[in-house]
Design a protein around this motif. Sequence first.
Motif, mmCIF file in Angstrom:
data_model
loop_
_atom_site.group_PDB
_atom_site.id
_atom_site.type_symbol
_atom_site.label_atom_id
_atom_site.label_comp_id
_atom_site.label_asym_id
_atom_site.label_seq_id
_atom_site.Cartn_x
_atom_site.Cartn_y
_atom_site.Cartn_z
ATOM 1 N N GLU A 1 0.733 -1.205 0.010
ATOM 2 C CA GLU A 1 0.050 0.032 0.144
ATOM 3 C C GLU A 1 0.743 1.262 -0.016
ATOM 4 O O GLU A 1 0.350 2.102 -0.538
ATOM 5 C CB GLU A 1 -1.028 0.147 1.163
ATOM 6 C CG GLU A 1 -1.886 -0.979 1.266
ATOM 7 C CD GLU A 1 -3.139 -0.675 2.348
ATOM 8 O OE1 GLU A 1 -2.624 -0.487 3.347
ATOM 9 O OE2 GLU A 1 -4.235 -1.057 2.122
ATOM 10 N N LYS A 2 2.188 1.372 0.512
ATOM 11 C CA LYS A 2 2.764 2.428 0.803
ATOM 12 C C LYS A 2 4.344 2.004 0.956
ATOM 13 O O LYS A 2 4.705 1.033 1.605
ATOM 14 C CB LYS A 2 2.414 3.310 1.854
ATOM 15 C CG LYS A 2 3.233 4.575 2.119
ATOM 16 C CD LYS A 2 3.004 5.177 3.352
ATOM 17 C CE LYS A 2 3.556 6.456 3.516
ATOM 18 N NZ LYS A 2 3.473 7.511 2.600
ATOM 19 N N ASP B 1 8.767 10.250 6.212
ATOM 20 C CA ASP B 1 9.061 10.270 4.850
ATOM 21 C C ASP B 1 9.738 11.343 4.284
ATOM 22 O O ASP B 1 9.442 12.566 4.729
ATOM 23 C CB ASP B 1 7.671 10.170 4.294
ATOM 24 C CG ASP B 1 7.444 9.665 2.879
ATOM 25 O OD1 ASP B 1 8.673 9.646 2.117
ATOM 26 O OD2 ASP B 1 6.469 9.460 2.311
ATOM 27 N N ASP C 1 6.643 0.130 -7.110
ATOM 28 C CA ASP C 1 6.080 0.125 -5.868
ATOM 29 C C ASP C 1 5.598 -1.375 -5.155
ATOM 30 O O ASP C 1 4.843 -1.425 -4.315
ATOM 31 C CB ASP C 1 4.600 1.014 -5.757
ATOM 32 C CG ASP C 1 5.187 2.370 -5.757
ATOM 33 O OD1 ASP C 1 6.162 2.617 -5.296
ATOM 34 O OD2 ASP C 1 4.155 3.237 -6.284
#
Length: 311
Positions: A19-20, A34, A51
């Motif tokens: 997801e991230k 981040d 990703d």
Amino acid sequence: MQCSYTYPNSENHHVTRVEKTLWFTKWLYYGPGDLSSDSEYEGRVEYQGNDQYYSRLRISDLRESDSAVYKFRFITKQPAGRYTGEPGVSLTVTVSMRSSGEIVEGSSVTLTCSSDANPAANYTWYKKNGNPDQEPFRTGPQLDFVSIQSSDSGEFYCTVQNELGEKTSDSTSIDVKYGPKMNPISVRPSGEIVEGSSVTLTCSSDANPAATYTWYKENQTLLQGPERSYHFTSISSEDTGTYHCQSVNQYGRINSSSHLINLIIPGTRRMKPPQKHWDRPSPSLTSHLNTVENITVKSKTEEDVIASPYS
């Protein structure tokens, strides 16, 4: 810097999806900070990859403050699916450029640009010229001048680049010292010099540091100092002769070529010879009645008329 990663396709009968993803150097009170939202990296950080299995961090305009341990983290849909790459990648950013001592024309000079980068960096040298799109001057960690010239003076800087970013050094100035390089003497006004007029002789040379000048007439010293020019307010026959100047600084001395000044007598087109050459009386009609000599007489129209005396 880059990171490839794997994870189970499913867990507890749930398909696993990422997801991230993020890169960080600091652990904040809420978790890892981040870099893409860190004000210190604003506009300089780019995440590349798909990703899901691969991520690359690119930092532009590297700064020494960017030296840190960088870690990659990805978060999946699974309840405990938070993973961080350990021990991370250590990045040290240092760029320096070294030159030393006074630089004299003809000597050997080396500028060195050094950095600590992983992977190894490429080096490019530039010479400032006021053009924002200037071309590279040379490549490599060292900029060598085997026999440096005055034209090499200027400001130089280097850039260091690898696949993770680029860094530009501060500029360093090269000021090449050299002895005088003489130009011919100039005369103002140019052309014929008329007795009684104002005349200026100028001696110019290119030197670093600036030179001092000495003016001579037939090797007799007239003037010494920083003045380049020698001025006659109302030039006369006594000023007729040969002039030259000498230019001197601590790196050398040089003499100009000699310049002969002759005068035009007002109302004629005849040169007036130097005083030192008039070592006998002028012809006289009364004292030389029995001698035939030509006497030049200038009329108002400046045409020569020859009169021959006779008994």
